[in-house]
Design a protein around this motif. Structure first.
Motif, PDB file in Angstrom:
ATOM      1  N   ARG A 265       3.626   1.509   7.605  1.00 16.99           N
ATOM      2  CA  ARG A 265       4.158   1.905   6.295  1.00 16.99           C
ATOM      3  C   ARG A 265       4.428   0.682   5.426  1.00 16.99           C
ATOM      4  NH1 ARG A 265       9.883   4.919   6.034  1.00 16.99           N
ATOM      5  NH2 ARG A 265      10.469   2.878   6.853  1.00 16.99           N
ATOM      6  N   ALA A 266       4.973  -0.376   6.014  1.00 18.04           N
ATOM      7  CA  ALA A 266       5.237  -1.593   5.244  1.00 18.04           C
ATOM      8  C   ALA A 266       3.941  -2.211   4.726  1.00 18.04           C
ATOM      9  CB  ALA A 266       5.998  -2.602   6.104  1.00 18.04           C
ATOM     10  N   LEU A 267       2.902  -2.179   5.557  1.00 15.10           N
ATOM     11  CA  LEU A 267       1.610  -2.714   5.117  1.00 15.10           C
ATOM     12  C   LEU A 267       1.037  -1.874   3.986  1.00 15.10           C
ATOM     13  CD1 LEU A 267      -0.707  -4.700   5.465  1.00 15.10           C
ATOM     14  CD2 LEU A 267      -1.647  -3.199   7.247  1.00 15.10           C
ATOM     15  N   VAL A 276       0.015   6.210   4.018  1.00 19.41           N
ATOM     16  CA  VAL A 276      -0.221   5.447   5.248  1.00 19.41           C
ATOM     17  C   VAL A 276      -1.414   6.064   5.955  1.00 19.41           C
ATOM     18  CG1 VAL A 276       0.780   4.625   7.408  1.00 19.41           C
ATOM     19  CG2 VAL A 276       2.254   5.034   5.430  1.00 19.41           C
ATOM     20  N   THR A 277      -2.363   5.236   6.370  1.00 18.53           N
ATOM     21  CA  THR A 277      -3.581   5.729   7.003  1.00 18.53           C
ATOM     22  C   THR A 277      -3.726   5.151   8.412  1.00 18.53           C
ATOM     23  OG1 THR A 277      -4.963   3.895   6.237  1.00 18.53           O
ATOM     24  CG2 THR A 277      -4.673   5.755   4.723  1.00 18.53           C
ATOM     25  N   PRO A 278      -4.599   5.759   9.235  1.00 16.83           N
ATOM     26  CA  PRO A 278      -4.873   5.191  10.553  1.00 16.83           C
ATOM     27  C   PRO A 278      -5.377   3.747  10.486  1.00 16.83           C
ATOM     28  CG  PRO A 278      -5.662   7.449  10.476  1.00 16.83           C
ATOM     29  CD  PRO A 278      -5.248   7.099   9.084  1.00 16.83           C
ATOM     30  N   GLN A 279      -6.031   3.380   9.374  1.00 17.42           N
ATOM     31  CA  GLN A 279      -6.506   2.007   9.227  1.00 17.42           C
ATOM     32  C   GLN A 279      -5.321   1.033   9.131  1.00 17.42           C
ATOM     33  OE1 GLN A 279      -7.873   4.640   7.484  1.00 17.42           O
ATOM     34  NE2 GLN A 279      -9.611   4.637   8.925  1.00 17.42           N
ATOM     35  N   HIS A 280      -4.262   1.434   8.455  1.00 19.84           N
ATOM     36  CA  HIS A 280      -3.060   0.599   8.418  1.00 19.84           C
ATOM     37  C   HIS A 280      -2.475   0.444   9.826  1.00 19.84           C
ATOM     38  CE1 HIS A 280      -2.806   2.020   4.036  1.00 19.84           C
ATOM     39  NE2 HIS A 280      -3.005   0.713   3.972  1.00 19.84           N
ATOM     40  N   VAL A 281      -2.501   1.521  10.583  1.00 22.19           N
ATOM     41  CA  VAL A 281      -2.000   1.471  11.950  1.00 22.19           C
ATOM     42  C   VAL A 281      -2.807   0.471  12.774  1.00 22.19           C
ATOM     43  CG1 VAL A 281      -1.704   2.791  14.086  1.00 22.19           C
ATOM     44  CG2 VAL A 281      -1.120   3.832  11.883  1.00 22.19           C
TER      45      VAL A 281
END
Length: 366
Positions: A265-267, A276-281
């Motif tokens: 979420r911070a990214l 927020v996406t799986p790519q951020h994860v």
């Protein structure tokens, strides 16, 4: 002066220019982890592991300059718990009924950076207090039934050289993110780092001026990201991806899941994304799992072996209990293995014979 830091010995303000965060070279993973912790201090801080001379303290000072109060507080190795969390004057409470609190380093680090060099050499009690405050944003001091709480929202940065010892697993897991730095053996990157450092040492003001605009953009983006955090949520796809990554890493508990969601979420907030996406994860997963990942196959195999061993022992105990000789004392071999009825070792006869005229070893005859 350009940046405010604090002296590592007594916490007193010491003015000196900081190397710009935007000018750090060859440390993208460290920069990302520090920015995420700055956007959401509730992530729980960053543990930076690496050999000497890999710019760990330089990066910490650089980040502090981007935060609201631009403050870096150092925790010295010899600091006491009172120096860290503060003290209560119990005599004043008893005499006047009022609480007199003397703030410690946690209070001074509020809205800034608390930097702990060689965190692996600190007493466990101090590390516990640090991590509690970093995760909750609150410091509570209790003495003789009297307590005082104050805000302590700071970015915790702990550094360590693995050659000097490791943190206990129970403590290392409580750091939100971890980055492992390595010695750089790429000639061009080494040259760039050295040239930048020499230029900064020669003319700090001029060097910093060249990065002023980039530094200002970092400050603006951190502020905007903090404002955007509450508007970002997680859909089922993000939750599923986080769970899958944590299960695959065989982590203990659920702290990794929670930290990974907050870091993603911070990214997303830093990049001004709508969701927020799986790519951020994926992009934060390494820093979240680096110090928590376990060998699931090895753990399962070990558990299976333990289960088989225990089953074997139960079977042996059961067969012994139902055998005709079960009422008699176990044999010495069974007792030595702890496999008799009660693990009892029967007394064995032992005789001692005194022989005249024999001189014991190591005793000289006079």
């Amino acid at each position: 002066m350009n940046a405010a830091t604090h002296d590592a010995r007594d916490g007193a303000p010491q003015k000196r220019p900081a190397f710009p965060f935007a000018a750090l070279i060859g440390q993208p993973a460290l920069q990302q982890a520090l920015l995420l912790a700055a956007i959401d201090p509730g992530i729980g801080g960053v543990l930076v592991s690496g050999p000497r001379g890999t710019a760990k303290s330089t990066a910490a000072r650089a980040l502090a300059e981007l935060l609201p109060e631009g403050q870096l507080v150092n925790l010295p190795l010899g600091a006491s718990e009172d120096r860290l969390i503060g003290t209560l004057d119990i005599e004043t409470v008893l005499r006047d009924g009022s609480v007199r609190f003397s703030p410690g380093l946690l209070a001074k680090a509020h809205r800034g950076v608390l930097y702990v060099d060689e965190v692996n050499l600190l007493p466990d009690a101090l590390v516990d207090a640090l991590l509690d405050a970093a995760a909750s944003g609150v410091n509570t001091v209790e003495r003789d039934g009297v307590s005082h709480s104050h805000e302590a929202s700071f970015v915790l940065i702990g550094t360590m050289n693995p050659e000097e010892g490791e943190l206990r697993p129970q403590l290392i897991d409580r750091f939100g993110l971890m980055v492992e730095l390595q010695n750089c053996f790429e000639p061009r990157v080494r040259e760039q780092i050295v040239k930048a450092r020499l230029a900064f040492d020669l003319d700090a003001a001029g060097f910093r001026a060249a990065y002023a605009q980039e530094q200002a953009r970092y400050v603006e983006r951190i502020h905007a990201a903090r404002e955007a955090l509450p508007q970002l949520s997680f859909d089922d796809a993000v939750h599923a991806h986080v769970s899958a990554l944590c299960i695959d890493a065989a982590v203990d508990g659920l702290r990794a899941d929670l930290v990974m969601l907050r870091a993603a979420r911070a990214l997303a907030a830093f990049e001004l994304a709508d969701a927020v996406t799986p790519q951020h994860v994926e992009r934060v997963a390494d820093a979240v799992l680096m110090h928590r990942r376990r060998e699931r196959g090895a753990s399962s195999a070990s558990s299976a072996r333990d289960s088989e061993t225990e089953s074997s022992r139960e079977s042996q105990r059961g067969s012994t209990a139902h055998s005709p000789s079960s009422s008699s004392s176990p044999s010495p071999d069974e007792a030595a293995r702890g496999e008799g009825d009660w693990g009892y070792l029967p007394p064995q006869p032992a005789t001692t014979t005194h022989v005249k005229g024999v001189i014991p070893l190591n005793v000289k005859k006079r």
